[in-house]
Scaffold this motif. Structure first.
Motif, PDB file in Angstrom:
ATOM      1  N   ASP A   2      42.530  35.789  43.915  1.00  0.00           N
ATOM      2  CA  ASP A   2      41.726  36.985  44.124  1.00  0.00           C
ATOM      3  C   ASP A   2      41.258  37.528  42.785  1.00  0.00           C
ATOM      4  O   ASP A   2      41.938  37.399  41.761  1.00  0.00           O
ATOM      5  CB  ASP A   2      42.549  38.058  44.840  1.00  0.00           C
ATOM      6  CG  ASP A   2      42.909  37.656  46.256  1.00  0.00           C
ATOM      7  OD1 ASP A   2      42.133  36.891  46.857  1.00  0.00           O
ATOM      8  OD2 ASP A   2      43.970  38.103  46.747  1.00  0.00           O
ATOM      9  N   ARG A   3      40.109  38.177  42.803  1.00  0.00           N
ATOM     10  CA  ARG A   3      39.571  38.727  41.553  1.00  0.00           C
ATOM     11  C   ARG A   3      40.415  39.867  41.012  1.00  0.00           C
ATOM     12  O   ARG A   3      40.358  40.183  39.833  1.00  0.00           O
ATOM     13  CB  ARG A   3      38.134  39.199  41.782  1.00  0.00           C
ATOM     14  CG  ARG A   3      37.167  38.033  42.008  1.00  0.00           C
ATOM     15  CD  ARG A   3      35.784  38.506  42.340  1.00  0.00           C
ATOM     16  NE  ARG A   3      34.952  37.377  42.773  1.00  0.00           N
ATOM     17  CZ  ARG A   3      33.823  37.497  43.445  1.00  0.00           C
ATOM     18  NH1 ARG A   3      33.387  38.701  43.771  1.00  0.00           N
ATOM     19  NH2 ARG A   3      33.125  36.445  43.792  1.00  0.00           N
ATOM     20  N   GLU A   4      41.218  40.480  41.888  1.00  0.00           N
ATOM     21  CA  GLU A   4      42.075  41.563  41.425  1.00  0.00           C
ATOM     22  C   GLU A   4      43.109  41.078  40.406  1.00  0.00           C
ATOM     23  O   GLU A   4      43.633  41.863  39.618  1.00  0.00           O
ATOM     24  CB  GLU A   4      42.795  42.222  42.606  1.00  0.00           C
ATOM     25  CG  GLU A   4      41.886  43.021  43.528  1.00  0.00           C
ATOM     26  CD  GLU A   4      41.225  42.159  44.598  1.00  0.00           C
ATOM     27  OE1 GLU A   4      41.300  40.910  44.480  1.00  0.00           O
ATOM     28  OE2 GLU A   4      40.652  42.717  45.550  1.00  0.00           O
ATOM     29  N   GLY A   5      43.401  39.774  40.418  1.00  0.00           N
ATOM     30  CA  GLY A   5      44.338  39.219  39.448  1.00  0.00           C
ATOM     31  C   GLY A   5      43.651  38.504  38.310  1.00  0.00           C
ATOM     32  O   GLY A   5      44.271  37.704  37.598  1.00  0.00           O
ATOM     33  N   LEU A   6      42.386  38.800  38.130  1.00  0.00           N
ATOM     34  CA  LEU A   6      41.554  38.100  37.153  1.00  0.00           C
ATOM     35  C   LEU A   6      40.833  39.117  36.280  1.00  0.00           C
ATOM     36  O   LEU A   6      40.429  40.183  36.746  1.00  0.00           O
ATOM     37  CB  LEU A   6      40.529  37.250  37.910  1.00  0.00           C
ATOM     38  CG  LEU A   6      39.731  36.188  37.166  1.00  0.00           C
ATOM     39  CD1 LEU A   6      40.633  35.016  36.795  1.00  0.00           C
ATOM     40  CD2 LEU A   6      38.598  35.693  38.065  1.00  0.00           C
ATOM     41  N   SER A   7      40.688  38.813  35.016  1.00  0.00           N
ATOM     42  CA  SER A   7      39.877  39.651  34.126  1.00  0.00           C
ATOM     43  C   SER A   7      38.463  39.090  34.060  1.00  0.00           C
ATOM     44  O   SER A   7      38.239  37.905  34.308  1.00  0.00           O
ATOM     45  CB  SER A   7      40.489  39.693  32.719  1.00  0.00           C
ATOM     46  OG  SER A   7      41.744  40.338  32.732  1.00  0.00           O
ATOM     47  N   GLN A  95      46.608  36.335  33.418  1.00  0.00           N
ATOM     48  CA  GLN A  95      46.728  34.942  32.980  1.00  0.00           C
ATOM     49  C   GLN A  95      45.368  34.284  32.814  1.00  0.00           C
ATOM     50  O   GLN A  95      45.169  33.475  31.908  1.00  0.00           O
ATOM     51  CB  GLN A  95      47.558  34.140  33.988  1.00  0.00           C
ATOM     52  CG  GLN A  95      49.066  34.300  33.854  1.00  0.00           C
ATOM     53  CD  GLN A  95      49.802  33.215  34.597  1.00  0.00           C
ATOM     54  OE1 GLN A  95      49.420  32.847  35.706  1.00  0.00           O
ATOM     55  NE2 GLN A  95      50.866  32.702  33.994  1.00  0.00           N
ATOM     56  N   TYR A  96      44.434  34.619  33.700  1.00  0.00           N
ATOM     57  CA  TYR A  96      43.127  33.977  33.683  1.00  0.00           C
ATOM     58  C   TYR A  96      42.010  35.020  33.546  1.00  0.00           C
ATOM     59  O   TYR A  96      42.153  36.164  33.986  1.00  0.00           O
ATOM     60  CB  TYR A  96      42.894  33.167  34.962  1.00  0.00           C
ATOM     61  CG  TYR A  96      43.685  31.880  35.023  1.00  0.00           C
ATOM     62  CD1 TYR A  96      43.194  30.704  34.456  1.00  0.00           C
ATOM     63  CD2 TYR A  96      44.932  31.839  35.651  1.00  0.00           C
ATOM     64  CE1 TYR A  96      43.915  29.522  34.519  1.00  0.00           C
ATOM     65  CE2 TYR A  96      45.668  30.666  35.718  1.00  0.00           C
ATOM     66  CZ  TYR A  96      45.149  29.503  35.144  1.00  0.00           C
ATOM     67  OH  TYR A  96      45.873  28.334  35.194  1.00  0.00           O
ATOM     68  N   LEU A 119      42.014  27.332  41.161  1.00  0.00           N
ATOM     69  CA  LEU A 119      43.222  27.887  40.540  1.00  0.00           C
ATOM     70  C   LEU A 119      44.368  27.990  41.529  1.00  0.00           C
ATOM     71  O   LEU A 119      45.541  27.923  41.151  1.00  0.00           O
ATOM     72  CB  LEU A 119      42.921  29.264  39.954  1.00  0.00           C
ATOM     73  CG  LEU A 119      41.906  29.303  38.798  1.00  0.00           C
ATOM     74  CD1 LEU A 119      41.690  30.736  38.344  1.00  0.00           C
ATOM     75  CD2 LEU A 119      42.373  28.439  37.637  1.00  0.00           C
ATOM     76  N   ASP A 120      44.022  28.158  42.800  1.00  0.00           N
ATOM     77  CA  ASP A 120      45.054  28.247  43.830  1.00  0.00           C
ATOM     78  C   ASP A 120      45.735  26.905  44.065  1.00  0.00           C
ATOM     79  O   ASP A 120      46.785  26.829  44.704  1.00  0.00           O
ATOM     80  CB  ASP A 120      44.456  28.749  45.147  1.00  0.00           C
ATOM     81  CG  ASP A 120      43.992  30.199  45.040  1.00  0.00           C
ATOM     82  OD1 ASP A 120      44.615  30.942  44.253  1.00  0.00           O
ATOM     83  OD2 ASP A 120      43.025  30.565  45.717  1.00  0.00           O
ATOM     84  N   GLY A 121      45.106  25.825  43.554  1.00  0.00           N
ATOM     85  CA  GLY A 121      45.684  24.497  43.746  1.00  0.00           C
ATOM     86  C   GLY A 121      46.935  24.268  42.935  1.00  0.00           C
ATOM     87  O   GLY A 121      47.701  23.335  43.207  1.00  0.00           O
ATOM     88  N   ASP A 146      45.945  31.188  27.275  1.00  0.00           N
ATOM     89  CA  ASP A 146      46.436  30.307  26.220  1.00  0.00           C
ATOM     90  C   ASP A 146      45.289  29.624  25.475  1.00  0.00           C
ATOM     91  O   ASP A 146      45.488  29.129  24.355  1.00  0.00           O
ATOM     92  CB  ASP A 146      47.374  29.247  26.793  1.00  0.00           C
ATOM     93  CG  ASP A 146      48.739  29.814  27.163  1.00  0.00           C
ATOM     94  OD1 ASP A 146      49.017  30.976  26.778  1.00  0.00           O
ATOM     95  OD2 ASP A 146      49.516  29.110  27.840  1.00  0.00           O
ATOM     96  N   CYS A 147      44.100  29.594  26.084  1.00  0.00           N
ATOM     97  CA  CYS A 147      42.945  28.988  25.409  1.00  0.00           C
ATOM     98  C   CYS A 147      42.575  29.760  24.146  1.00  0.00           C
ATOM     99  O   CYS A 147      41.931  29.209  23.245  1.00  0.00           O
ATOM    100  CB  CYS A 147      41.752  28.933  26.348  1.00  0.00           C
ATOM    101  SG  CYS A 147      41.860  27.640  27.608  1.00  0.00           S
TER     102      CYS A 147
END
Length: 368
Positions: A2-7, A95-96, A119-121, A146-147
């Motif tokens: 979900d985008r809520e866990g994404l920046s 994280q992402y 990413l869910d994979g 980490d990138c």
């Protein structure tokens, strides 16, 4: 994911060397190109939103605050988008992060859903990139934080090419068919194409004008060769032709001729296969107005020297001077060296109908 866990990282450096001016502030549909993207992002739910720029200005800070972004300035000047990515990834708590360039006027956040699904994979990819027509999109991609370390190491040795750094990380390419969604406006010629497509987005039926500086340039032949290619794509094509010499569509003695001769202002003939309407006017009718009357078509091609509209394909075959005005989005020429240095519009060979088909599909808003 979900985008809520994404920046979200909007990469907006500001060099714009190929554009000749700062493309972030180029006008697009009543706003700057940068603001246009921030408006789209404002409606999306992300954990954090960052506007990554080379240096902070009052104008950029105000824009970031207006749309709910945190402004991040590069810590190393002149390093390009790689430094913007490093800066954003280092700052985000998630994280992402989804990185998007500010020069994609047709970008849609829905197009990156396949990247988030990857990413869910749980395969542990450090970078998940959209791939369109065999071309990867490093600024329409999801990166693990980490990138930032890999990017910092590359910058420390003077390496600024994103592709070179990505070769060293665990990456996944996800095919995304919506090529035009990732169209980059890098040059003045790109902006002309973008504005031509924008003009059609405001019309019920899109149109493209085919023009030339003088007669006998081959406008009719160009359209004749283009129509079958468009029809093969499932596009129903209408054509409106301007003619300064007048016309005659009926034979003397026929009923429609007799009605017109008697003074009728408009005459219609209807048959099982279709109909034709002739209407007499006191002055020349607008080709756009006539085009709007066509029914059952997906696109209207207008053939005219002087009375077409944006977007316009200009033809040149050695007669007169090539016409490149504010409405022209591409030049199809018999000599690609003619006026090749100004960069105002893209140029193609006049017989390159495959490119003509591609340009017209783009201008009418089709993704392919």
């Amino acid at each position: 994911m979900d985008r809520e866990g994404l920046s979200l990282l909007v990469i907006a450096g500001g060099k714009s060397s190929r554009m000749g001016q700062d493309k972030r502030w180029l006008e697009y549909d009543g706003a700057s190109m940068l603001e246009w993207l921030l408006r789209k992002a404002q409606r999306q739910d992300f954990a954090c939103k960052y506007l990554c720029v080379e240096r902070e200005t009052k104008q950029l800070l105000a824009l970031a605050q207006q749309y709910g972004f945190q402004l991040l300035a590069d810590e190393q000047a002149g390093m390009g988008p790689l430094e913007g990515l490093r800066r954003g990834l280092s700052a985000m708590p998630t994280q992402y992060g989804l990185a998007v360039s500010c020069d994609m006027p047709f970008f849609s956040f829905s197009a990156v859903k396949p990247l988030l699904a990857e990413l869910d994979g749980g395969e542990g990819s450090e970078a998940v990139l959209a791939e369109t027509a065999g071309r990867r999109q490093p600024l329409a991609a999801v990166y693990h934080r980490d990138c930032a370390r890999h990017f910092a190491q590359a910058l420390a040795v003077g390496q600024r090419k994103i592709g070179t750094v990505l070769a060293k990380v665990r990456q996944k390419l996800i095919p995304v068919p919506r090529v035009n969604c990732f169209f980059n406006a890098n040059t003045p010629a790109d902006m002309q194409l973008a504005r031509g497509r924008l003009a059609n987005s405001r019309r019920e039926i899109p149109l493209v004008t085919v023009s030339a500086p003088v007669s006998n340039t081959g406008k009719t032949t160009f359209i004749e060769r283009l129509i079958p290619r468009l029809r093969a794509c499932g596009i129903r094509v209408g054509v409106v032709k301007g003619d300064c010499h007048g016309y005659q569509v009926d034979v003397a003695g026929k009923d429609s001729w007799r009605f017109a001769r008697a003074g009728a202002d408009a005459v219609a003939v209807v048959s099982p296969a279709g109909y034709f309407i002739e209407r007499r006017t006191e002055k020349r009718a607008s080709l756009l107005a006539v085009a709007a009357k066509l029914e059952g078509v997906d696109l209207v091609l207008i053939e005219s020297r002087n009375h077409g509209a944006m977007p316009k394909l200009s033809l040149w075959r050695g007669l007169g001077e090539p016409v490149i005005d504010a409405e022209t989005v591409a030049l199809f020429s018999s000599d690609l060296a003619v006026q090749a240095a100004d960069g105002a519009v893209h140029r193609y060979a006049i017989d390159d109908m495959a490119q003509a088909e591609k340009i017209v599909c783009f201008l009418m808003g089709r993704d392919f």
